[in-house]
Scaffold this motif. Structure first.
Motif, PDB file in Angstrom:
ATOM      1  N   PRO A 186      21.525  66.345 -14.012  1.00  0.00           N
ATOM      2  CA  PRO A 186      21.972  65.009 -13.655  1.00  0.00           C
ATOM      3  C   PRO A 186      20.959  64.274 -12.773  1.00  0.00           C
ATOM      4  O   PRO A 186      20.280  64.889 -11.960  1.00  0.00           O
ATOM      5  N   ASN A 187      20.907  62.937 -12.970  1.00  0.00           N
ATOM      6  CA  ASN A 187      20.134  62.092 -12.077  1.00  0.00           C
ATOM      7  C   ASN A 187      21.088  61.682 -10.964  1.00  0.00           C
ATOM      8  O   ASN A 187      21.923  60.807 -11.137  1.00  0.00           O
ATOM      9  N   ARG A 188      20.960  62.362  -9.824  1.00  0.00           N
ATOM     10  CA  ARG A 188      21.955  62.205  -8.753  1.00  0.00           C
ATOM     11  C   ARG A 188      21.779  60.929  -7.953  1.00  0.00           C
ATOM     12  O   ARG A 188      22.532  60.688  -7.011  1.00  0.00           O
ATOM     13  N   THR A 189      20.784  60.091  -8.311  1.00  0.00           N
ATOM     14  CA  THR A 189      20.501  58.904  -7.489  1.00  0.00           C
ATOM     15  C   THR A 189      21.356  57.689  -7.856  1.00  0.00           C
ATOM     16  O   THR A 189      21.457  56.761  -7.070  1.00  0.00           O
ATOM     17  N   THR A 190      21.954  57.663  -9.038  1.00  0.00           N
ATOM     18  CA  THR A 190      22.753  56.494  -9.441  1.00  0.00           C
ATOM     19  C   THR A 190      24.188  56.658  -8.931  1.00  0.00           C
ATOM     20  O   THR A 190      24.594  57.766  -8.546  1.00  0.00           O
ATOM     21  N   PRO A 191      24.996  55.586  -8.947  1.00  0.00           N
ATOM     22  CA  PRO A 191      26.401  55.737  -8.532  1.00  0.00           C
ATOM     23  C   PRO A 191      27.128  56.823  -9.337  1.00  0.00           C
ATOM     24  O   PRO A 191      27.857  57.637  -8.741  1.00  0.00           O
ATOM     25  N   ILE A 192      26.921  56.884 -10.641  1.00  0.00           N
ATOM     26  CA  ILE A 192      27.559  57.942 -11.445  1.00  0.00           C
ATOM     27  C   ILE A 192      27.009  59.302 -11.025  1.00  0.00           C
ATOM     28  O   ILE A 192      27.745  60.280 -10.880  1.00  0.00           O
ATOM     29  N   VAL A 208      36.759  64.224 -17.957  1.00  0.00           N
ATOM     30  CA  VAL A 208      36.184  63.110 -17.184  1.00  0.00           C
ATOM     31  C   VAL A 208      34.775  63.459 -16.714  1.00  0.00           C
ATOM     32  O   VAL A 208      33.834  62.690 -16.905  1.00  0.00           O
ATOM     33  N   ILE A 209      34.606  64.646 -16.129  1.00  0.00           N
ATOM     34  CA  ILE A 209      33.269  64.994 -15.614  1.00  0.00           C
ATOM     35  C   ILE A 209      32.282  65.155 -16.781  1.00  0.00           C
ATOM     36  O   ILE A 209      31.116  64.768 -16.679  1.00  0.00           O
ATOM     37  N   HIS A 210      32.785  65.656 -17.909  1.00  0.00           N
ATOM     38  CA  HIS A 210      31.920  65.769 -19.092  1.00  0.00           C
ATOM     39  C   HIS A 210      31.373  64.394 -19.478  1.00  0.00           C
ATOM     40  O   HIS A 210      30.174  64.234 -19.717  1.00  0.00           O
ATOM     41  N   LEU A 211      32.266  63.408 -19.521  1.00  0.00           N
ATOM     42  CA  LEU A 211      31.859  62.056 -19.927  1.00  0.00           C
ATOM     43  C   LEU A 211      30.969  61.399 -18.873  1.00  0.00           C
ATOM     44  O   LEU A 211      30.084  60.608 -19.211  1.00  0.00           O
ATOM     45  N   LEU A 212      31.162  61.763 -17.607  1.00  0.00           N
ATOM     46  CA  LEU A 212      30.280  61.220 -16.559  1.00  0.00           C
ATOM     47  C   LEU A 212      28.855  61.768 -16.705  1.00  0.00           C
ATOM     48  O   LEU A 212      27.880  61.036 -16.551  1.00  0.00           O
ATOM     49  N   PHE A 213      28.741  63.086 -17.007  1.00  0.00           N
ATOM     50  CA  PHE A 213      27.404  63.661 -17.242  1.00  0.00           C
ATOM     51  C   PHE A 213      26.724  62.933 -18.406  1.00  0.00           C
ATOM     52  O   PHE A 213      25.531  62.637 -18.357  1.00  0.00           O
ATOM     53  N   SER A 214      27.497  62.666 -19.471  1.00  0.00           N
ATOM     54  CA  SER A 214      26.925  61.980 -20.625  1.00  0.00           C
ATOM     55  C   SER A 214      26.544  60.545 -20.253  1.00  0.00           C
ATOM     56  O   SER A 214      25.441  60.078 -20.582  1.00  0.00           O
ATOM     57  N   ALA A 215      27.429  59.858 -19.553  1.00  0.00           N
ATOM     58  CA  ALA A 215      27.149  58.481 -19.114  1.00  0.00           C
ATOM     59  C   ALA A 215      25.885  58.430 -18.251  1.00  0.00           C
ATOM     60  O   ALA A 215      25.113  57.479 -18.320  1.00  0.00           O
ATOM     61  N   ASN A 216      25.662  59.480 -17.486  1.00  0.00           N
ATOM     62  CA  ASN A 216      24.484  59.585 -16.620  1.00  0.00           C
ATOM     63  C   ASN A 216      23.189  59.644 -17.455  1.00  0.00           C
ATOM     64  O   ASN A 216      22.135  59.171 -17.028  1.00  0.00           O
ATOM     65  N   PRO A 252      29.774  62.482 -27.450  1.00  0.00           N
ATOM     66  CA  PRO A 252      29.223  61.353 -26.677  1.00  0.00           C
ATOM     67  C   PRO A 252      27.700  61.349 -26.585  1.00  0.00           C
ATOM     68  O   PRO A 252      27.107  60.360 -26.128  1.00  0.00           O
ATOM     69  N   GLU A 253      27.075  62.454 -27.033  1.00  0.00           N
ATOM     70  CA  GLU A 253      25.596  62.535 -26.989  1.00  0.00           C
ATOM     71  C   GLU A 253      24.970  61.825 -28.188  1.00  0.00           C
ATOM     72  O   GLU A 253      23.783  61.506 -28.177  1.00  0.00           O
ATOM     73  N   GLU A 254      25.788  61.577 -29.235  1.00  0.00           N
ATOM     74  CA  GLU A 254      25.250  60.997 -30.471  1.00  0.00           C
ATOM     75  C   GLU A 254      24.711  59.600 -30.212  1.00  0.00           C
ATOM     76  O   GLU A 254      25.402  58.772 -29.626  1.00  0.00           O
ATOM     77  N   GLY A 255      23.460  59.383 -30.625  1.00  0.00           N
ATOM     78  CA  GLY A 255      22.813  58.096 -30.402  1.00  0.00           C
ATOM     79  C   GLY A 255      21.811  58.110 -29.261  1.00  0.00           C
ATOM     80  O   GLY A 255      20.988  57.204 -29.135  1.00  0.00           O
ATOM     81  N   LEU A 256      21.854  59.144 -28.426  1.00  0.00           N
ATOM     82  CA  LEU A 256      20.848  59.269 -27.355  1.00  0.00           C
ATOM     83  C   LEU A 256      19.493  59.622 -27.981  1.00  0.00           C
ATOM     84  O   LEU A 256      19.453  60.193 -29.076  1.00  0.00           O
ATOM     85  N   PRO A 257      18.388  59.296 -27.293  1.00  0.00           N
ATOM     86  CA  PRO A 257      17.075  59.710 -27.800  1.00  0.00           C
ATOM     87  C   PRO A 257      17.069  61.213 -28.070  1.00  0.00           C
ATOM     88  O   PRO A 257      17.548  61.997 -27.240  1.00  0.00           O
ATOM     89  N   ARG A 258      16.577  61.601 -29.247  1.00  0.00           N
ATOM     90  CA  ARG A 258      16.553  63.019 -29.628  1.00  0.00           C
ATOM     91  C   ARG A 258      15.224  63.635 -29.203  1.00  0.00           C
ATOM     92  O   ARG A 258      14.160  63.117 -29.560  1.00  0.00           O
ATOM     93  N   PRO A 259      15.266  64.728 -28.464  1.00  0.00           N
ATOM     94  CA  PRO A 259      14.006  65.356 -28.044  1.00  0.00           C
ATOM     95  C   PRO A 259      13.144  65.757 -29.256  1.00  0.00           C
ATOM     96  O   PRO A 259      13.669  66.148 -30.288  1.00  0.00           O
ATOM     97  N   ASP A 260      11.835  65.617 -29.091  1.00  0.00           N
ATOM     98  CA  ASP A 260      10.924  66.136 -30.111  1.00  0.00           C
ATOM     99  C   ASP A 260      10.859  67.645 -29.995  1.00  0.00           C
ATOM    100  O   ASP A 260      10.566  68.344 -30.954  1.00  0.00           O
TER     101      ASP A 260
END
Ligand code: ADP
Ligand code: 2DT
Ligand code: MG
Length: 217
Positions: free
Chosen positions: A43-49, A67-75, A122-130
């Motif tokens: 997680p990027n702990r610097t944002t409000p989420i 809820v926490i699962h979706l917050l990690f994804s939103a992050n 909820p991960e679908e559509g995120l940039p896919r790692p090479d």
């Protein structure tokens, strides 16, 4: 390393498998070679989420499992555009944990229908790692690298389930293609050397095939 766009490289593995150590070393090596590199972590702990996630991990707050699962994804989603912009601008992005952590740690809770498939949606559509470098180490070996800390997931039984789920996740069509397993039980230098070899090969493939950045599906 040449090429028109940057690469998206992710490190995954159990706690203490060496992700942060190897991320740092890869970023330094590529920068020394003149490549533009952005180093990120989730997680990027610097944002409000991210701050809500941090409070959950440290035990200062409680969250319902979905809820926490979706917050990690939103992050991750709050950084998605920035990741794409870097890559299009020719900057390689190296990330310490990504969607794979998102799926396996949540699924390891064994909360009814929250299986890997549910967690992946909820991960679908995120940039896919090479490339996803999976630093493979047993939970016993990881435990020898220092006692467990105090964060929520740092428990032996959960770690063992997380490792099994990482294996299960590698059966998914795209993950099978993207994930390269590296033996994390070698010395730091040996792991570093193997990582660099795998990264160079992935770069070579990308340059010859001229692949556009893809998205998780
Ligand atoms: P992670 O980010 O995966 O939790 P770290 O990179 O923070 O792991 O490493 C955890 C601990 O193990 C640190 O003390 C680090 O110095 C040590 N470590 C990392 N890689 C190795 C290795 N290949 N062999 C032995 N110890 C290692
Ligand atoms: P570190 O900051 O030490 O890596 O620990 N996690 C992480 C999740 O449960 N879901 C996620 O999406 C991500 C990215 C793994 C962070 C902890 O948070 C867990 C360990
Ligand atoms: Mg780390």
């Amino acid at each position: 390393m040449g090429g028109t766009r940057g690469m998206l490289i992710v490190f995954e593995g159990l706690d203490r498998s060496g992700k942060s150590t190897q991320c740092e070393k890869l970023v330094q090596t590529l920068r020394n070679e003149g490549e533009k590199v952005e180093h990120m972590q989730f997680p990027n702990r610097t944002t409000p989420i991210g701050q809500m996630i941090n409070e959950y991990l440290t035990g200062e707050s409680q969250q319902e499992d979905h809820v926490i699962h979706l917050l990690f994804s939103a992050n991750r989603w709050e950084s998605a555009q920035a990741i794409e912009n870097h890559i299009r601008a020719g900057t390689t992005v190296v990330i310490d944990r990504y969607s794979y952590s998102g799926c396996v740690y949540s699924a390891a809770k064994q909360n009814k229908a929250m299986d890997l498939e549910w967690c992946r949606q909820p991960e679908e559509g995120l940039p896919r790692p090479d490339l996803c470098l999976f630093l493979d180490l047993s939970s016993e070996e990881a435990a020898k690298r220092g006692g467990f800390g105090t964060e929520r997931y740092e428990k032996q039984d959960l770690q063992a389930r997380v490792r099994e789920l990482y294996t299960e996740m590698r059966q998914h069509e795209d993950e099978r293609e993207d994930i390269v397993v590296v033996n994390a039980g070698q010395s730091i230098e040996e792991v570093q050397c193997e990582v660099l070899k795998v990264v160079k090969e992935a770069r070579r493939q990308l340059d010859t095939q001229g692949l556009e950045l893809r998205h998780m599906r």
